[in-house]
Design an enzyme around this catalytic site. Structure first.
Site, PDB file in Angstrom:
ATOM      1  N   LYS A  31       0.900  -1.324   0.075  1.00 16.16           N
ATOM      2  CA  LYS A  31       0.039   0.102   0.031  1.00 16.16           C
ATOM      3  C   LYS A  31       0.833   1.315   0.078  1.00 16.16           C
ATOM      4  CE  LYS A  31      -3.925   1.863   2.728  1.00 16.16           C
ATOM      5  NZ  LYS A  31      -4.920   1.579   3.849  1.00 16.16           N
ATOM      6  N   SER A  81      -9.365   2.135   2.402  1.00 14.86           N
ATOM      7  CA  SER A  81      -8.237   2.928   1.746  1.00 14.86           C
ATOM      8  C   SER A  81      -7.237   1.971   1.075  1.00 14.86           C
ATOM      9  CB  SER A  81      -7.504   3.746   2.755  1.00 14.86           C
ATOM     10  OG  SER A  81      -6.812   2.932   3.791  1.00 14.86           O
ATOM     11  N   SER A 129     -10.444  -0.505   6.227  1.00 11.82           N
ATOM     12  CA  SER A 129      -9.600  -0.153   5.082  1.00 11.82           C
ATOM     13  C   SER A 129      -9.117  -1.494   4.414  1.00 11.82           C
ATOM     14  CB  SER A 129      -8.630   1.026   5.285  1.00 11.82           C
ATOM     15  OG  SER A 129      -9.265   2.066   5.356  1.00 11.82           O
TER      16      SER A 129
END
Length: 493
Positions: free
Chosen positions: A78, A153, A177
């Site tokens: 990420k 996210s 997320s």
């Protein structure tokens, strides 16, 4: 063979058997990204030259007789994790040129385990959305339907996994997320017990990478199979070597059971603050049926369940008290004035958000005391049950919505609109008390979109929901790759 559609476990076995090399895997993954990612936009910061060098090194290490858990396996990370030499922006334009000098502790653990890092995956602005888009890198599309979000996210990571861009990824979770993107893209994710996995270096850009204890947020693994989740959690788990790691080693307890028929499971699909859409309810029921068919003891009600309305309110207050803690004084005073105008009888989640934004330290301590009562309630519940099955969000992936005001957005649930942020309540059920939760695929909606559910487990017993996820995968088939062409009823963007 399409190696990068296989599980990490299968790839590792093939590498050990000499059926494929890390260089071949990495070249295949890069070719796939260059071919398919223009339409999906999952990989926002490629690192292909270093990936190829790492793959060559992995093959050389294996030739010397070395073997590590992830040796030679291509993975993604990420964007919010620091990787030395690559930008860390969190999607914020002011930090587009910020490049950290040191890897996050989890990136270091991936490399130590032998993983080949292909690059970084896209995120929303400041990691604060259930979608993944920002001014720097654009919008990540759902591989199942490009007109819909991949989630946030960790949406870039989930989309990358669904599209076959590497076998594993790492993300983070405070408002679902990890779990929401997994649900939207049909893959697996695990939100670890709070504090189980060191987070140093997963920090906003230009912020010192210190070993801080976060109140709600965790970092965790994402994968295409439940067994791969467990494999990656073993690599990630453990205290920060700068703090608790000086004196503590981690030993996770074994799963409570190995056979599905021994599990005691509570199934939930109703929440007092927001309805569960028909597609998600059907997914929960499919999982409940699979559990029952496998001999598990399944219940739908218990007086031991902590109050869901109070849990959602506490989660909302704690989440938003942290999110605005560093607001400028002028903005904070404006929020205080708005909060003072609330009716004392207003118990909506919108009111809880506003009150949480202006919490005093005394207010926070009182909320934290109530959280401890909920934690104790969960301990009592998990004396009678081994896991809780429930939704992650009320709907499958929804169409892209880039309205900058999240408070003005709405989520459509079976034709009725609800406040966008209210859909966080199911994710918050595990987040507020810090419980582990595993997101698992639960089939497809009538429109051909993935639906997932979460398996919430007892605190620090992460192997229990992970084992249950593995047993469910054996019965239901688990991950399905997005099919070429247009799935029935789905409009491609």
């Amino acid at each position: 063979m399409e190696w990068n559609s296989q599980s990490a476990e299968e790839i590792a076995a093939a590498l050990r058997a000499g059926e494929v090399t890390s260089v071949e895997l990495t070249d295949d993954a890069i070719a796939r990204i260059e071919r398919d990612d223009k339409a999906i936009n999952a990989i926002c910061v490629p690192d292909f030259d270093r990936a190829r060098a790492a793959a060559r090194g992995a093959d050389q290490a294996r030739a010397r007789g070395e073997d590590r858990p992830l040796l030679g396996i291509p993975v993604t990370v990420k964007e919010s994790y620091n990787i030395a030499g690559l930008p860390t922006t969190w999607g914020m334009p002011m930090y587009r040129d910020f490049v950290p000098a040191e890897d996050a502790v989890q990136v270091s653990r991936l490399r130590a385990a032998g993983a080949v890092v292909l690059g970084k995956t896209n995120v929303p602005l400041g990691l604060q959305d259930l979608q993944s888009f920002n001014e720097i890198y654009g919008t990540t599309n759902n591989p199942w339907d490009h007109a819909r979000t991949s989630g946030g996210s960790s949406g870039g990571s989930a989309a990358a996994l669904a599209a076959g861009f590497g076998a594993l990824s790492i993300g983070s979770d405070i408002g679902g997320s990890l779990r929401t993107p997994a649900h939207f893209c049909g893959v697996y994710a695990h939100k670890p017990t709070l504090g189980l996995v060191a987070n140093r270096g997963m920090v906003p850009p230009a912020t010192p990478a210190l070993p801080v204890d976060l109140d709600l947020a965790v970092v965790g693994p994402m994968a295409r199979t439940a067994r791969d989740l467990a494999l990656l959690l073993d690599v990630m788990a453990g205290p920060d070597p700068l703090t608790l790691g000086v004196a503590h080693d981690l030993t996770l307890p074994l799963a409570r059971h190995q056979r599905l028929s021994d599990f005691r499971v509570l199934v939930l699909d109703d929440h007092p603050f927001i309805p569960t859409g028909s597609a998600v309810r059907a997914g929960v029921n499919r999982v409940a049926d699979a559990l029952a068919d496998g001999g598990a003891h399944v219940e739908r009600h218990t007086p031991l369940l902590p109050d869901l309305a109070e849990a959602a309110t506490l989660y909302t207050q704690l989440l938003f008290s942290g999110s605005v803690a560093r607001f400028p004084a002028e903005a904070y005073e404006q929020l205080r004035a708005r909060a003072a105008g609330l009716s004392a009888d207003d118990r909506s989640l919108g009111a809880a958000r506003l009150r949480g934004m202006v919490f005093s330290h005394r207010d926070w301590i009182e909320a934290n005391d109530r959280r401890e009562l909920h934690r104790h309630g969960w301990r009592r519940l998990f004396a009678e049950f081994d896991a809780v099955v429930c939704p992650i969000t009320p709907t499958p992936a929804f169409p892209h919505d880039h309205d900058p005001d999240l408070l003005e957005r709405r989520i459509d649930i079976d034709g009725v609109e609800y406040p966008y942020l209210d859909q966080l309540v199911w994710a918050g059920l595990a987040t507020m008390p810090g419980l582990p939760a595993t997101a698992v695929p639960a089939g497809l909606s009538p429109d051909g979109l993935p639906v997932g559910v979460q398996l919430i487990g007892p605190m620090s017993e992460d192997r229990t929901p992970l084992r249950l996820a593995e047993l469910l995968e054996q019965r239901t088939g688990g991950f399905q790759a997005p099919k070429q062409g247009v799935p029935p009823g789905v409009r491609r963007g």
